[in-house]
Every structure is written in structure tokens, then in C-alpha cells.
Design a protein around this motif. Structure first.
Motif, PDB file in Angstrom:
ATOM      1  N   LEU A 262      40.008  36.484  43.193  1.00  0.00           N
ATOM      2  CA  LEU A 262      40.931  35.556  43.848  1.00  0.00           C
ATOM      3  C   LEU A 262      42.323  36.171  44.012  1.00  0.00           C
ATOM      4  O   LEU A 262      42.991  35.938  45.023  1.00  0.00           O
ATOM      5  N   LYS A 263      42.750  36.957  43.040  1.00  0.00           N
ATOM      6  CA  LYS A 263      44.050  37.628  43.159  1.00  0.00           C
ATOM      7  C   LYS A 263      44.041  38.628  44.312  1.00  0.00           C
ATOM      8  O   LYS A 263      45.003  38.720  45.077  1.00  0.00           O
ATOM      9  N   ALA A 264      42.957  39.383  44.429  1.00  0.00           N
ATOM     10  CA  ALA A 264      42.849  40.366  45.511  1.00  0.00           C
ATOM     11  C   ALA A 264      42.823  39.674  46.869  1.00  0.00           C
ATOM     12  O   ALA A 264      43.486  40.106  47.823  1.00  0.00           O
ATOM     13  N   ILE A 265      42.065  38.591  46.956  1.00  0.00           N
ATOM     14  CA  ILE A 265      41.976  37.842  48.212  1.00  0.00           C
ATOM     15  C   ILE A 265      43.327  37.212  48.547  1.00  0.00           C
ATOM     16  O   ILE A 265      43.801  37.285  49.685  1.00  0.00           O
ATOM     17  N   GLY A 266      43.958  36.617  47.540  1.00  0.00           N
ATOM     18  CA  GLY A 266      45.249  35.967  47.758  1.00  0.00           C
ATOM     19  C   GLY A 266      46.323  36.929  48.225  1.00  0.00           C
ATOM     20  O   GLY A 266      47.104  36.615  49.135  1.00  0.00           O
ATOM     21  N   LYS A 267      46.366  38.103  47.620  1.00  0.00           N
ATOM     22  CA  LYS A 267      47.369  39.092  48.020  1.00  0.00           C
ATOM     23  C   LYS A 267      47.121  39.569  49.448  1.00  0.00           C
ATOM     24  O   LYS A 267      48.063  39.755  50.227  1.00  0.00           O
ATOM     25  N   SER A 268      45.858  39.735  49.804  1.00  0.00           N
ATOM     26  CA  SER A 268      45.516  40.176  51.162  1.00  0.00           C
ATOM     27  C   SER A 268      45.900  39.120  52.191  1.00  0.00           C
ATOM     28  O   SER A 268      46.431  39.442  53.262  1.00  0.00           O
ATOM     29  N   ILE A 269      45.641  37.862  51.871  1.00  0.00           N
ATOM     30  CA  ILE A 269      46.020  36.779  52.787  1.00  0.00           C
ATOM     31  C   ILE A 269      47.535  36.718  52.934  1.00  0.00           C
ATOM     32  O   ILE A 269      48.063  36.522  54.039  1.00  0.00           O
ATOM     33  N   ASN A 270      48.248  36.912  51.837  1.00  0.00           N
ATOM     34  CA  ASN A 270      49.710  36.905  51.893  1.00  0.00           C
ATOM     35  C   ASN A 270      50.234  37.987  52.835  1.00  0.00           C
ATOM     36  O   ASN A 270      51.197  37.768  53.582  1.00  0.00           O
ATOM     37  N   ILE A 271      49.587  39.146  52.812  1.00  0.00           N
ATOM     38  CA  ILE A 271      49.974  40.227  53.728  1.00  0.00           C
ATOM     39  C   ILE A 271      49.683  39.825  55.168  1.00  0.00           C
ATOM     40  O   ILE A 271      50.510  40.001  56.066  1.00  0.00           O
ATOM     41  N   ARG A 272      48.511  39.243  55.396  1.00  0.00           N
ATOM     42  CA  ARG A 272      48.108  38.864  56.755  1.00  0.00           C
ATOM     43  C   ARG A 272      49.027  37.793  57.352  1.00  0.00           C
ATOM     44  O   ARG A 272      49.313  37.807  58.547  1.00  0.00           O
ATOM     45  N   VAL A 273      49.473  36.843  56.525  1.00  0.00           N
ATOM     46  CA  VAL A 273      50.292  35.751  57.061  1.00  0.00           C
ATOM     47  C   VAL A 273      51.784  36.079  57.038  1.00  0.00           C
ATOM     48  O   VAL A 273      52.605  35.244  57.412  1.00  0.00           O
ATOM     49  N   SER A 274      52.130  37.286  56.624  1.00  0.00           N
ATOM     50  CA  SER A 274      53.546  37.660  56.572  1.00  0.00           C
ATOM     51  C   SER A 274      54.118  37.926  57.964  1.00  0.00           C
ATOM     52  O   SER A 274      55.327  37.945  58.146  1.00  0.00           O
ATOM     53  N   GLY A 275      53.246  38.147  58.927  1.00  0.00           N
ATOM     54  CA  GLY A 275      53.709  38.393  60.294  1.00  0.00           C
ATOM     55  C   GLY A 275      52.755  39.292  61.050  1.00  0.00           C
ATOM     56  O   GLY A 275      51.830  39.874  60.480  1.00  0.00           O
ATOM     57  N   TYR A 276      52.987  39.409  62.348  1.00  0.00           N
ATOM     58  CA  TYR A 276      52.096  40.197  63.199  1.00  0.00           C
ATOM     59  C   TYR A 276      52.170  41.693  62.913  1.00  0.00           C
ATOM     60  O   TYR A 276      51.298  42.452  63.325  1.00  0.00           O
ATOM     61  N   GLN A 277      53.199  42.122  62.187  1.00  0.00           N
ATOM     62  CA  GLN A 277      53.337  43.551  61.892  1.00  0.00           C
ATOM     63  C   GLN A 277      52.219  44.066  60.988  1.00  0.00           C
ATOM     64  O   GLN A 277      51.959  45.263  60.939  1.00  0.00           O
ATOM     65  N   SER A 278      51.568  43.147  60.280  1.00  0.00           N
ATOM     66  CA  SER A 278      50.470  43.560  59.399  1.00  0.00           C
ATOM     67  C   SER A 278      49.120  43.541  60.101  1.00  0.00           C
ATOM     68  O   SER A 278      48.106  43.932  59.515  1.00  0.00           O
TER      69      SER A 278
ATOM     70  N   LYS B 161      34.241  39.896  58.063  1.00  0.00           N
ATOM     71  CA  LYS B 161      34.007  39.444  59.435  1.00  0.00           C
ATOM     72  C   LYS B 161      35.252  38.785  60.016  1.00  0.00           C
ATOM     73  O   LYS B 161      35.562  38.944  61.204  1.00  0.00           O
ATOM     74  N   ALA B 162      35.989  38.054  59.177  1.00  0.00           N
ATOM     75  CA  ALA B 162      37.210  37.380  59.625  1.00  0.00           C
ATOM     76  C   ALA B 162      38.374  38.353  59.783  1.00  0.00           C
ATOM     77  O   ALA B 162      39.413  37.995  60.344  1.00  0.00           O
ATOM     78  N   GLY B 163      38.215  39.572  59.271  1.00  0.00           N
ATOM     79  CA  GLY B 163      39.255  40.581  59.432  1.00  0.00           C
ATOM     80  C   GLY B 163      40.351  40.540  58.388  1.00  0.00           C
ATOM     81  O   GLY B 163      41.330  41.274  58.488  1.00  0.00           O
ATOM     82  N   ILE B 164      40.194  39.702  57.377  1.00  0.00           N
ATOM     83  CA  ILE B 164      41.239  39.593  56.350  1.00  0.00           C
ATOM     84  C   ILE B 164      41.220  40.808  55.438  1.00  0.00           C
ATOM     85  O   ILE B 164      42.251  41.424  55.162  1.00  0.00           O
ATOM     86  N   ILE B 165      40.034  41.166  54.953  1.00  0.00           N
ATOM     87  CA  ILE B 165      39.846  42.351  54.114  1.00  0.00           C
ATOM     88  C   ILE B 165      38.727  43.177  54.729  1.00  0.00           C
ATOM     89  O   ILE B 165      37.674  42.641  55.078  1.00  0.00           O
ATOM     90  N   GLN B 166      38.942  44.479  54.852  1.00  0.00           N
ATOM     91  CA  GLN B 166      37.955  45.330  55.521  1.00  0.00           C
ATOM     92  C   GLN B 166      36.837  45.813  54.595  1.00  0.00           C
ATOM     93  O   GLN B 166      35.931  46.517  55.031  1.00  0.00           O
ATOM     94  N   GLY B 167      36.895  45.412  53.340  1.00  0.00           N
ATOM     95  CA  GLY B 167      35.788  45.741  52.454  1.00  0.00           C
ATOM     96  C   GLY B 167      36.183  45.789  50.992  1.00  0.00           C
ATOM     97  O   GLY B 167      37.319  46.123  50.648  1.00  0.00           O
TER      98      GLY B 167
END
Length: 296
Positions: free
Chosen positions: A160-176, A202-208
């Protein structure tokens, strides 16, 4: 077995090196009968204590270990594998930097356009070990099925920590949106996360999610999977398998996008984008229109 990947030998090296700067009490549990163990055995019924101090040591060690592991890959792109990368524009501040990143410039502070790959490292001690302070010997006394711990990616809070941090990066802006993110561990994942990791990919949040431990169990087990159906999780058995996968991820010109729109509005965007002459131009127009929408 590829000696460059995680193994019992690597864990032994970790303990040997860390015992030069830490006490046994910082790295091992102490049983009622005076044994120093990495984990409480499943059959242990004595008094138990918590051990938080080891986390910092193994965290620092494995992050630097992954940095070294990815350095040859980074060189192929004339880039660098850097530890604790900071990029405020995509939510990676000093308090929560990227564990490791492959970047174009050899410094911790980075611009989004210079980041080729972000790596979240979620590794821990996998096997149970007994330390003999009198002789300095270390004995491996069992894999993770024999002790009470849930190492690495087998812990739900770690996932959950790994997923949460990745989502935080994704929602920080289009630069990510162009930066791939992966998670590297040294264990399998729980069955309850098989569908989740495939969906995240598949959703593109984490590539693996990758495990760089080819043999985490001493005996064959159906739980030691090679991969999930969509390869959201992959156990790496040879170093080139990891390099080839990550090389493909870095080279592919992909872009993350997400939205929740009425079908009518989505259809209009698709229709307008479809007027462009090439697939690439259609995609670019689609993303521009999608990101230009202001939800009421």
C-alpha cells in the motif's frame, strides 16, 4: 543462479557488514533462551519484543544495492542510477525522495524531463538467521514459511505504501505522465494482490512489481509465482531479464492519462482527435483535449 541477484549469500553479507556498525540487539530478536534470531520462528511461544531498528539498516543497504544493480543499465542510456532523488515538481521532496532513479544528470535534485525511470525499493530480510556472537557465525535456519514475519512485498502495508507513493507522483501534475515507475522487492506477492498489480500496470500507474530474488523458498511452492497473468508482477531469474524489461519500459514513448467524463464528452474528444493525420497526432490531440476539460 545469477550471483548478481538477491540470495541467502547477499543477506549474509548484509548482516556481516552491518554488524561492523550495529549491535546484535539492533539487528536480531533475542529469545528467552538467549538466541539471536532474525525472526521469531513459527513455533516460538516465549516472550516477544518488537524490532524497528533493523528497518533503517536494511532499507539503506537495499536501496544502495539496487542503485548498483541498475548502474550498468543506466550507462546504456548514458545516464546515472542515483539514490534518494528529489524532484519537487512531481511530489518527490526531501522527506519522501525516490529511492532510486535513472536520470540524465548525476545529481540528487532533478527536473522531470531528466528522469528516465523511478524505482521504489521494498526489500527486506527474507530468510531467518541465527547469529552466534561468540564466534560471529551466521546460520540460515529457514525460509519465510518457517518464521512469523511477512518480509518485503508479502506485507500489505508495504504494498500500500508503494502504491500510495506512486499515485501521489501521478497526481502531482502532468509532468510525471511520461515517467515510468516500478517497484522492486525480493519476495513474491500475496495472492490477494495478483489482480491489483495487473490492474495498476494496465491503468499505467505502476509499470511493474519485480522481485529480484529468484529462489526465496527452500522448497518448490505454487506461491512462488513467476508472474501474474498480465505481468504486473514478475520474478526475475536472470539479471538480463530485468535489464531487458526495464530497457523496454524506458525506451517506449508512453504517457499516463486518466479521467472520468460523461460518454458524450469523451465521444466528442475522440471525434475531434480522430481528425488528425497520424496515430501519434491523434494521441497528442486526445491528451490535449482531455487535459483541457474542467470538471464542473
Amino acid at each position: 543462479m545469477d550471483p548478481r541477484l538477491w540470495s541467502k549469500d547477499e543477506e549474509r553479507i548484509f548482516f556481516k557488514k552491518t554488524l561492523e556498525i550495529a549491535t546484535p540487539e539492533q539487528l536480531f530478536y533475542l529469545t528467552d533462551n538467549g538466541r539471536f534470531l532474525a525472526y521469531w520462528p513459527k513455533k516460538y511461544k516465549g516472550k516477544k519484543t518488537t524490532l524497528q531498528s533493523r528497518n533503517a539498516f536494511i532499507g539503506s543497504y537495499t536501496e544502495k544495492w539496487i542503485k548498483d544493480l541498475l548502474t550498468p543499465l543506466a550507462r546504456e542510456f548514458e545516464a546515472y542510477a542515483i539514490h534518494n532523488v528529489v524532484c519537487d515538481e512531481i511530489g518527490l521532496g526531501e522527506r519522501s525522495p525516490a529511492d532510486v532513479a535513472i536520470v540524465k544528470t548525476p545529481k540528487r535534485e532533478q527536473k522531470p524531463e531528466d528522469i528516465l525511470l523511478l524505482v521504489e525499493v521494498k526489500m527486506s530480510i527474507v530468510w531467518n538467521w541465527e547469529y552466534h556472537p561468540e564466534s560471529g557465525d551466521l546460520d540460515c535456519i529457514g525460509d519465510f514459511t518457517t518464521h512469523q514475519g511477512n518480509p518485503g512485498l508479502l506485507r500489505s502495508d508495504t504494498m500500500l505504501k508503494a502504491i500510495g507513493k506512486s499515485i501521489n507522483i501521478r497526481v502531482s501534475g502532468y509532468q510525471s505522465s511520461k515517467i515510468p515507475i516500478i517497484v522492486i522487492g525480493n519476495t513474491p506477492i500475496m495472492k490477494t494482490y495478483y489482480k491489483k498489480v495487473d490492474f495498476l500496470k494496465k491503468a499505467g500507474i505502476i509499470q511493474g512489481f519485480y522481485s529480484v530474488n529468484p529462489n526465496p523458498l527452500d522448497k518448490p511452492s505454487k506461491n512462488n509465482i513467476k508472474s501474474t497473468p498480465e505481468k504486473g508482477f514478475l520474478r526475475v531469474d536472470k539479471i538480463n531479464e530485468l535489464y531487458n524489461n526495464l530497457e523496454h519500459i524506458i525506451e517506449e514513448d508512453k504517457e499516463f492519462f486518466s479521467s472520468m467524463l460523461p460518454k458524450k464528452e469523451l465521444g466528442r474528444i475522440i471525434e475531434v482527435a480522430n481528425r488528425e493525420p497520424t496515430y501519434e497526432k491523434k494521441a497528442e490531440k486526445f491528451l490535449i483535449l482531455l487535459r483541457g476539460i474542467k470538471n464542473e
